[in-house]
Design a protein around this motif. Structure first.
Motif, PDB file in Angstrom:
ATOM      1  N   UNK A  40       0.846  -1.196   0.000  1.00  0.00           N
ATOM      2  CA  UNK A  40       0.000   0.000   0.000  1.00  0.00           C
ATOM      3  C   UNK A  40       0.882   1.247   0.000  1.00  0.00           C
ATOM      4  N   UNK A  41       1.225   1.724  -1.191  1.00  0.00           N
ATOM      5  CA  UNK A  41       2.123   2.881  -1.292  1.00  0.00           C
ATOM      6  C   UNK A  41       1.457   4.166  -0.816  1.00  0.00           C
ATOM      7  N   UNK A  42       0.147   4.277  -0.992  1.00  0.00           N
ATOM      8  CA  UNK A  42      -0.548   5.468  -0.511  1.00  0.00           C
ATOM      9  C   UNK A  42      -0.434   5.573   1.006  1.00  0.00           C
ATOM     10  N   UNK A  43      -0.622   4.449   1.698  1.00  0.00           N
ATOM     11  CA  UNK A  43      -0.512   4.440   3.161  1.00  0.00           C
ATOM     12  C   UNK A  43       0.930   4.741   3.581  1.00  0.00           C
ATOM     13  N   UNK A  44       1.890   4.163   2.880  1.00  0.00           N
ATOM     14  CA  UNK A  44       3.306   4.417   3.191  1.00  0.00           C
ATOM     15  C   UNK A  44       3.631   5.900   3.011  1.00  0.00           C
ATOM     16  N   UNK A  45       3.096   6.531   1.966  1.00  0.00           N
ATOM     17  CA  UNK A  45       3.308   7.968   1.761  1.00  0.00           C
ATOM     18  C   UNK A  45       2.712   8.781   2.905  1.00  0.00           C
ATOM     19  N   UNK A  46       1.541   8.381   3.368  1.00  0.00           N
ATOM     20  CA  UNK A  46       0.887   9.088   4.473  1.00  0.00           C
ATOM     21  C   UNK A  46       1.730   8.988   5.745  1.00  0.00           C
ATOM     22  N   UNK A  47       2.225   7.798   6.038  1.00  0.00           N
ATOM     23  CA  UNK A  47       3.095   7.602   7.202  1.00  0.00           C
ATOM     24  C   UNK A  47       4.348   8.455   7.073  1.00  0.00           C
ATOM     25  N   UNK A  48       4.930   8.470   5.878  1.00  0.00           N
ATOM     26  CA  UNK A  48       6.152   9.256   5.655  1.00  0.00           C
ATOM     27  C   UNK A  48       5.899  10.752   5.829  1.00  0.00           C
ATOM     28  N   UNK A  49       4.753  11.255   5.377  1.00  0.00           N
ATOM     29  CA  UNK A  49       4.430  12.671   5.555  1.00  0.00           C
ATOM     30  C   UNK A  49       4.319  13.030   7.036  1.00  0.00           C
ATOM     31  N   UNK A  50       3.696  12.158   7.802  1.00  0.00           N
ATOM     32  CA  UNK A  50       3.608  12.387   9.255  1.00  0.00           C
ATOM     33  C   UNK A  50       5.012  12.400   9.868  1.00  0.00           C
ATOM     34  N   UNK A  51       5.827  11.437   9.496  1.00  0.00           N
ATOM     35  CA  UNK A  51       7.185  11.342  10.038  1.00  0.00           C
ATOM     36  C   UNK A  51       8.018  12.565   9.656  1.00  0.00           C
ATOM     37  N   UNK A  52       7.920  12.997   8.427  1.00  0.00           N
ATOM     38  CA  UNK A  52       8.754  14.096   7.932  1.00  0.00           C
ATOM     39  C   UNK A  52       8.426  15.436   8.586  1.00  0.00           C
ATOM     40  N   UNK A  53       7.220  15.627   9.053  1.00  0.00           N
ATOM     41  CA  UNK A  53       6.885  16.916   9.656  1.00  0.00           C
ATOM     42  C   UNK A  53       7.191  16.969  11.151  1.00  0.00           C
ATOM     43  N   UNK A  54       7.495  15.829  11.757  1.00  0.00           N
ATOM     44  CA  UNK A  54       7.839  15.805  13.179  1.00  0.00           C
ATOM     45  C   UNK A  54       9.254  16.315  13.385  1.00  0.00           C
ATOM     46  N   UNK A  55       9.501  16.995  14.502  1.00  0.00           N
ATOM     47  CA  UNK A  55      10.868  17.431  14.810  1.00  0.00           C
ATOM     48  C   UNK A  55      11.812  16.229  14.915  1.00  0.00           C
ATOM     49  N   UNK A  56      13.022  16.407  14.437  1.00  0.00           N
ATOM     50  CA  UNK A  56      14.000  15.320  14.401  1.00  0.00           C
ATOM     51  C   UNK A  56      14.369  14.825  15.794  1.00  0.00           C
ATOM     52  N   UNK A  57      14.240  15.681  16.806  1.00  0.00           N
ATOM     53  CA  UNK A  57      14.636  15.276  18.152  1.00  0.00           C
ATOM     54  C   UNK A  57      13.571  14.447  18.880  1.00  0.00           C
ATOM     55  N   UNK A  58      12.385  14.289  18.285  1.00  0.00           N
ATOM     56  CA  UNK A  58      11.374  13.443  18.901  1.00  0.00           C
ATOM     57  C   UNK A  58      11.771  11.980  18.705  1.00  0.00           C
ATOM     58  N   UNK A  59      11.439  11.157  19.668  1.00  0.00           N
ATOM     59  CA  UNK A  59      11.651   9.718  19.569  1.00  0.00           C
ATOM     60  C   UNK A  59      10.374   9.085  19.043  1.00  0.00           C
ATOM     61  N   UNK A  60      10.516   8.178  18.077  1.00  0.00           N
ATOM     62  CA  UNK A  60       9.346   7.501  17.522  1.00  0.00           C
ATOM     63  C   UNK A  60       9.327   6.045  17.977  1.00  0.00           C
ATOM     64  N   UNK A  61       8.165   5.632  18.447  1.00  0.00           N
ATOM     65  CA  UNK A  61       7.920   4.235  18.808  1.00  0.00           C
ATOM     66  C   UNK A  61       6.840   3.739  17.861  1.00  0.00           C
ATOM     67  N   UNK A  62       7.140   2.708  17.083  1.00  0.00           N
ATOM     68  CA  UNK A  62       6.160   2.158  16.149  1.00  0.00           C
ATOM     69  C   UNK A  62       5.508   0.930  16.770  1.00  0.00           C
ATOM     70  N   UNK A  63       4.200   0.916  16.751  1.00  0.00           N
ATOM     71  CA  UNK A  63       3.417  -0.174  17.338  1.00  0.00           C
ATOM     72  C   UNK A  63       3.262  -1.280  16.296  1.00  0.00           C
ATOM     73  N   UNK A  64       3.736  -2.474  16.633  1.00  0.00           N
ATOM     74  CA  UNK A  64       3.645  -3.604  15.714  1.00  0.00           C
ATOM     75  C   UNK A  64       2.500  -4.555  16.073  1.00  0.00           C
ATOM     76  N   UNK A  65       2.052  -4.500  17.314  1.00  0.00           N
ATOM     77  CA  UNK A  65       0.963  -5.360  17.795  1.00  0.00           C
ATOM     78  C   UNK A  65       0.124  -4.525  18.752  1.00  0.00           C
ATOM     79  N   UNK A  66      -1.171  -4.792  18.824  1.00  0.00           N
ATOM     80  CA  UNK A  66      -2.041  -3.941  19.638  1.00  0.00           C
ATOM     81  C   UNK A  66      -1.600  -3.877  21.099  1.00  0.00           C
TER      82      UNK A  66
END
Length: 183
Positions: A40-66
């Motif tokens: 799903x490239x559209x979904x991947x683009x949406x995730x990337x847009x969210x990631x790109x606008x966040x400040x670089x110093x924020x820590x990201x935790x990705x949820x793989x399971x509920x």
């Protein structure tokens, strides 16, 4: 405000509003609930847009399971969760609950609510408001709409502040008046 719930429809500006609420903090943990899907490239683009606008110093935790979300919320510090709708859809997937009897995700929701209730530091959660349009045609759509609506209501009861974002405009929702009867 220690716990804030930011509700809104698709593309309403709710994520941007939540990011603005924690934007001045020097250390933010961004908990991303949207799971990547290689097909799903559209979904991947949406995730990337969210990631790109966040400040670089924020820590990201990705949820793989509920279950990972409740675990992540048990760690303190300024935390932004975006969003609970994708988390709930993931819980339905993980539990193979789309065709299961209603209530199949109750334990997962209870665990999340308990984790939120235990928080006393800054927590901002983004969630979709999906109950304002037509009744979904499919059973899965109706069950999801009902479950996210109930989850939002439970979390709103725990939060110090609840905001609704519509067309990029924010409305702070008042405290519930439990003592008055509806008109």
């Amino acid at each position: 405000m220690p716990r804030t719930l930011v509700l809104g429809g698709a593309r309403s500006g709710k994520s941007g509003r939540a990011e603005a609420l924690v934007g001045d903090e020097s250390s933010v943990r961004y908990v991303a609930t949207g799971r990547r899907d290689a097909g799903d490239t559209d979904w991947a683009d949406r995730i990337d847009r969210h990631r790109d606008r966040r400040p670089a110093h924020w820590t990201t935790v990705e949820i793989a399971h509920h279950r990972d979300l409740a675990t992540a919320l048990r760690t303190g510090g300024v935390t932004l969760v975006d969003d609970l709708g994708t988390w709930l859809a993931g819980a339905f997937d993980d539990l193979q609950a789309w065709d299961a009897p209603r209530g199949a995700v109750t334990a997962a929701v209870d665990e999340l609510v308990a984790a939120v209730a235990s928080r006393s530091d800054t927590l901002v959660m983004v969630t979709p408001e999906v109950g304002l349009s037509v009744v979904p045609e499919s059973r899965a759509g109706r069950v999801f709409r009902d479950e996210i609506g109930a989850l939002n209501a439970r979390l709103a009861d725990l939060c110090d502040r609840v905001e609704l974002v519509v067309a990029g405009r924010t409305l702070v929702l008042p405290e519930p008046d439990h003592g008055r009867s509806p008109r």
